[in-house]
Scaffold this motif. Structure first.
Motif, mmCIF file in Angstrom:
data_model
loop_
_atom_site.group_PDB
_atom_site.id
_atom_site.type_symbol
_atom_site.label_atom_id
_atom_site.label_comp_id
_atom_site.label_asym_id
_atom_site.label_seq_id
_atom_site.Cartn_x
_atom_site.Cartn_y
_atom_site.Cartn_z
ATOM 1 N N LEU A 261 -14.613 -19.347 0.078
ATOM 2 C CA LEU A 261 -14.527 -18.110 0.858
ATOM 3 C C LEU A 261 -13.231 -17.369 0.538
ATOM 4 C CD1 LEU A 261 -15.640 -19.448 4.372
ATOM 5 C CD2 LEU A 261 -16.975 -17.969 2.861
ATOM 6 N N SER A 262 -13.303 -16.047 0.538
ATOM 7 C CA SER A 262 -12.093 -15.270 0.333
ATOM 8 C C SER A 262 -11.174 -15.442 1.537
ATOM 9 C CB SER A 262 -12.441 -13.788 0.167
ATOM 10 O OG SER A 262 -12.929 -13.247 1.392
ATOM 11 N N VAL A 263 -9.912 -15.097 1.364
ATOM 12 C CA VAL A 263 -8.954 -15.207 2.463
ATOM 13 C C VAL A 263 -9.387 -14.319 3.628
ATOM 14 C CG1 VAL A 263 -6.560 -14.815 3.179
ATOM 15 C CG2 VAL A 263 -7.047 -15.834 0.940
ATOM 16 N N LYS A 264 -9.934 -13.152 3.332
ATOM 17 C CA LYS A 264 -10.405 -12.263 4.398
ATOM 18 C C LYS A 264 -11.561 -12.910 5.170
ATOM 19 C CE LYS A 264 -12.107 -7.600 5.353
ATOM 20 N NZ LYS A 264 -12.458 -6.277 4.781
ATOM 21 N N GLN A 265 -12.496 -13.547 4.450
ATOM 22 C CA GLN A 265 -13.616 -14.209 5.117
ATOM 23 C C GLN A 265 -13.141 -15.376 5.980
ATOM 24 O OE1 GLN A 265 -15.773 -14.935 1.427
ATOM 25 N NE2 GLN A 265 -17.472 -13.651 2.128
ATOM 26 N N VAL A 266 -12.159 -16.125 5.474
ATOM 27 C CA VAL A 266 -11.581 -17.216 6.262
ATOM 28 C C VAL A 266 -10.934 -16.658 7.526
ATOM 29 C CG1 VAL A 266 -9.781 -18.988 6.312
ATOM 30 C CG2 VAL A 266 -11.249 -18.746 4.292
ATOM 31 N N ALA A 267 -10.214 -15.552 7.376
ATOM 32 C CA ALA A 267 -9.546 -14.937 8.523
ATOM 33 C C ALA A 267 -10.554 -14.559 9.604
ATOM 34 C CB ALA A 267 -8.755 -13.718 8.075
ATOM 35 N N LEU A 268 -11.670 -13.958 9.211
ATOM 36 C CA LEU A 268 -12.678 -13.534 10.175
ATOM 37 C C LEU A 268 -13.314 -14.734 10.872
ATOM 38 C CD1 LEU A 268 -14.380 -10.635 8.179
ATOM 39 C CD2 LEU A 268 -12.805 -10.435 10.126
ATOM 40 N N ARG A 269 -13.533 -15.812 10.124
ATOM 41 C CA ARG A 269 -14.118 -17.014 10.725
ATOM 42 C C ARG A 269 -13.178 -17.662 11.737
ATOM 43 N NH1 ARG A 269 -17.981 -20.768 7.034
ATOM 44 N NH2 ARG A 269 -19.245 -19.129 6.066
ATOM 45 N N CYS A 270 -11.912 -17.365 11.605
ATOM 46 C CA CYS A 270 -10.918 -17.947 12.506
ATOM 47 C C CYS A 270 -10.461 -16.943 13.566
ATOM 48 C CB CYS A 270 -9.719 -18.453 11.702
ATOM 49 S SG CYS A 270 -10.135 -19.754 10.527
ATOM 50 N N ALA A 271 -11.254 -15.873 13.745
ATOM 51 C CA ALA A 271 -11.035 -14.889 14.816
ATOM 52 C C ALA A 271 -9.814 -14.003 14.608
ATOM 53 C CB ALA A 271 -10.955 -15.579 16.178
ATOM 54 N N TYR A 272 -9.327 -13.888 13.365
ATOM 55 C CA TYR A 272 -8.245 -12.943 13.086
ATOM 56 C C TYR A 272 -8.846 -11.591 12.718
ATOM 57 C CZ TYR A 272 -4.714 -16.552 13.377
ATOM 58 O OH TYR A 272 -3.875 -17.530 13.847
ATOM 59 N N ARG A 273 -8.216 -10.533 13.167
ATOM 60 C CA ARG A 273 -8.751 -9.191 12.961
ATOM 61 C C ARG A 273 -8.586 -8.697 11.529
ATOM 62 N NH1 ARG A 273 -9.938 -7.159 17.941
ATOM 63 N NH2 ARG A 273 -8.854 -8.086 19.731
ATOM 64 N N SER A 274 -7.647 -9.263 10.799
ATOM 65 C CA SER A 274 -7.407 -8.801 9.433
ATOM 66 C C SER A 274 -6.853 -9.937 8.590
ATOM 67 C CB SER A 274 -6.408 -7.635 9.422
ATOM 68 O OG SER A 274 -5.119 -8.087 9.833
ATOM 69 N N ARG A 275 -6.963 -9.749 7.292
ATOM 70 C CA ARG A 275 -6.403 -10.727 6.367
ATOM 71 C C ARG A 275 -4.891 -10.820 6.523
ATOM 72 N NH1 ARG A 275 -6.533 -10.788 -0.297
ATOM 73 N NH2 ARG A 275 -4.733 -12.134 -0.470
ATOM 74 N N SER A 276 -4.224 -9.685 6.689
ATOM 75 C CA SER A 276 -2.766 -9.679 6.775
ATOM 76 C C SER A 276 -2.284 -10.413 8.024
ATOM 77 C CB SER A 276 -2.232 -8.244 6.765
ATOM 78 O OG SER A 276 -2.749 -7.504 7.854
ATOM 79 N N GLN A 277 -3.000 -10.248 9.138
ATOM 80 C CA GLN A 277 -2.624 -10.939 10.374
ATOM 81 C C GLN A 277 -2.763 -12.462 10.199
ATOM 82 O OE1 GLN A 277 -5.367 -10.834 13.736
ATOM 83 N NE2 GLN A 277 -3.675 -10.263 15.101
ATOM 84 N N PHE A 278 -3.869 -12.873 9.578
ATOM 85 C CA PHE A 278 -4.080 -14.298 9.322
ATOM 86 C C PHE A 278 -3.020 -14.848 8.373
ATOM 87 C CE2 PHE A 278 -6.026 -17.443 6.385
ATOM 88 C CZ PHE A 278 -6.159 -18.503 7.276
ATOM 89 N N SER A 279 -2.737 -14.110 7.300
ATOM 90 C CA SER A 279 -1.773 -14.581 6.303
ATOM 91 C C SER A 279 -0.392 -14.765 6.909
ATOM 92 C CB SER A 279 -1.707 -13.603 5.127
ATOM 93 O OG SER A 279 -2.933 -13.566 4.428
ATOM 94 N N ALA A 280 0.005 -13.832 7.764
ATOM 95 C CA ALA A 280 1.325 -13.935 8.395
ATOM 96 C C ALA A 280 1.396 -15.156 9.309
ATOM 97 C CB ALA A 280 1.629 -12.662 9.176
ATOM 98 N N ALA A 281 0.341 -15.364 10.106
ATOM 99 C CA ALA A 281 0.318 -16.512 11.008
ATOM 100 C C ALA A 281 0.268 -17.819 10.219
ATOM 101 C CB ALA A 281 -0.879 -16.408 11.949
ATOM 102 N N PHE A 282 -0.518 -17.828 9.137
ATOM 103 C CA PHE A 282 -0.657 -19.030 8.312
ATOM 104 C C PHE A 282 0.676 -19.391 7.663
ATOM 105 C CE2 PHE A 282 -1.806 -21.614 4.702
ATOM 106 C CZ PHE A 282 -2.897 -22.351 5.146
ATOM 107 N N LYS A 283 1.369 -18.416 7.128
ATOM 108 C CA LYS A 283 2.655 -18.688 6.478
ATOM 109 C C LYS A 283 3.685 -19.168 7.481
ATOM 110 C CE LYS A 283 6.050 -16.790 3.276
ATOM 111 N NZ LYS A 283 6.427 -15.629 2.422
ATOM 112 N N SER A 284 3.666 -18.587 8.682
ATOM 113 C CA SER A 284 4.593 -19.027 9.718
ATOM 114 C C SER A 284 4.342 -20.479 10.097
ATOM 115 C CB SER A 284 4.452 -18.129 10.951
ATOM 116 O OG SER A 284 5.265 -18.590 12.003
ATOM 117 N N ARG A 285 3.078 -20.898 10.105
ATOM 118 C CA ARG A 285 2.724 -22.262 10.521
ATOM 119 C C ARG A 285 2.904 -23.287 9.410
ATOM 120 N NH1 ARG A 285 2.186 -26.727 11.155
ATOM 121 N NH2 ARG A 285 0.761 -27.912 12.493
ATOM 122 N N PHE A 286 2.472 -22.943 8.183
ATOM 123 C CA PHE A 286 2.440 -23.931 7.111
ATOM 124 C C PHE A 286 3.473 -23.693 6.002
ATOM 125 C CE2 PHE A 286 -1.944 -24.005 8.829
ATOM 126 C CZ PHE A 286 -1.934 -25.321 9.288
ATOM 127 N N GLY A 287 4.261 -22.621 6.126
ATOM 128 C CA GLY A 287 5.345 -22.405 5.181
ATOM 129 C C GLY A 287 4.971 -21.717 3.888
#
Length: 302
Positions: A261-287
């Motif tokens: 799945l693309s990063v955008k598709q993963v973001a949507l499956r995890c209830a994030y409104r956008s790829r950028s929002q998911f990416s920021a949260a992911f980087k904050s959590r996993f470095g």
């Protein structure tokens, strides 16, 4: 109710290894991505975690470690020995040696990496464990179970995997009994003490792409909003929304590794409104951002 929670607890044994550590040649693992158990078969030594906490090891000692710990096992103090492949494939037993010189004293440890899930808890009873916990050899019931595990792993007889899972569940239940009786780290066991939160946790984790509010969660638990938040934080160590965010990010991490799945598709499956929002949260959590993590998940340290 606690018995029902433990009855529905499922265990997937990811891998086992026998670690043979000789004096002067400590064994250092990469961060282990799941709950790990370490049972001392022979010899004496020490186990040090990522925070440099050190626990003594002796025959019959059992240590349970939270996920994502970098561990160093020593028979005595020496230079670290980096083992590049410390996670054998599922269903196999790998023998890992820091040094093969049999003239050196050593410590022999059976190590297992496990995925433990209790549906009503939205994960494992061990998810809140913050540091390794050691149980000495006082519990006579634990030792025969690990000896039987070792036998199953070495013989690989018919039904080996089913027997291993059953034995490991018995080991974990005995471990929980021991920890409750000794009041070791009681806070992380509180999730078992407040099963009234189970319906809310199930609603949160069954569909992580669904948006759900505090009021609905509180109603599922038959509590007021204020009482629900307070009891949830007491049992799980996090406010409900932070707990849910953690579950979503873990699912995102798994989807990045296990799917195309693309990063955008993963973001949507995890209830994030956008790829950028998911990416920021992911980087904050996993470095690392999702793309870098997908390329090299082995570098996960949290």
């Amino acid at each position: 109710m606690r018995d029902q929670l433990l009855k529905r607890m499922t265990i997937e044994v990811r891998s086992f290894a026998v670690c043979e550590v000789r004096r002067g040649w400590p064994l250092e693992t990469p961060p282990l991505g799941s709950v790990s158990l370490h049972y001392v078969l022979r010899g004496k030594g020490s186990l040090r975690d990522s925070s440099n906490q050190s626990l003594p090891l002796a025959p019959g000692s059992l240590v349970i470690c939270p996920p994502n710990q970098r561990l160093t096992v020593s028979e005595t103090v020496g230079d670290s020995f980096q083992l590049p492949h410390c996670e054998p494939a599922s269903g196999t037993l790998e023998w890992l040696s820091s040094q093969r010189d049999d003239r050196l004293p050593g410590v022999l440890i059976l190590c297992g990496m496990l995925d433990v899930v209790t549906p009503e808890l939205g994960g494992s009873p061990f998810d809140r464990l913050q540091a390794p916990v050691r149980i000495a050899s006082a519990n006579a019931a634990i030792s025969p179970l690990f000896e039987a595990l070792f036998e199953e792993l070495t013989t690989q007889a018919l039904g080996c995997q089913a027997m291993i899972d059953a034995l490991m569940k018995q080991c974990l239940v005995l471990l929980l009994r021991e920890l409750q009786a000794s009041s070791v780290h009681p806070a992380w066991l509180l999730a078992l003490e407040d099963p009234a939160l189970g319906a809310a946790v199930s609603a949160m984790t069954e569909d992580l792409g669904r948006r759900i509010g505090i009021e609905e969660l509180a109603a599922l638990s038959h509590m007021s909003r204020t009482t629900f938040i307070a009891r949830f934080k007491r049992a799980y160590g996090l406010p409900p929304q932070r707990f849910l965010a953690e579950q979503r990010l873990r699912q995102g991490r798994d989807l990045l590794v296990a799917t195309s799945l693309s990063v955008k598709q993963v973001a949507l499956r995890c209830a994030y409104r956008s790829r950028s929002q998911f990416s920021a949260a992911f980087k904050s959590r996993f470095g690392r951002d999702p793309e870098h993590y997908r390329r090299d998940p082995r570098g996960d340290s949290r």
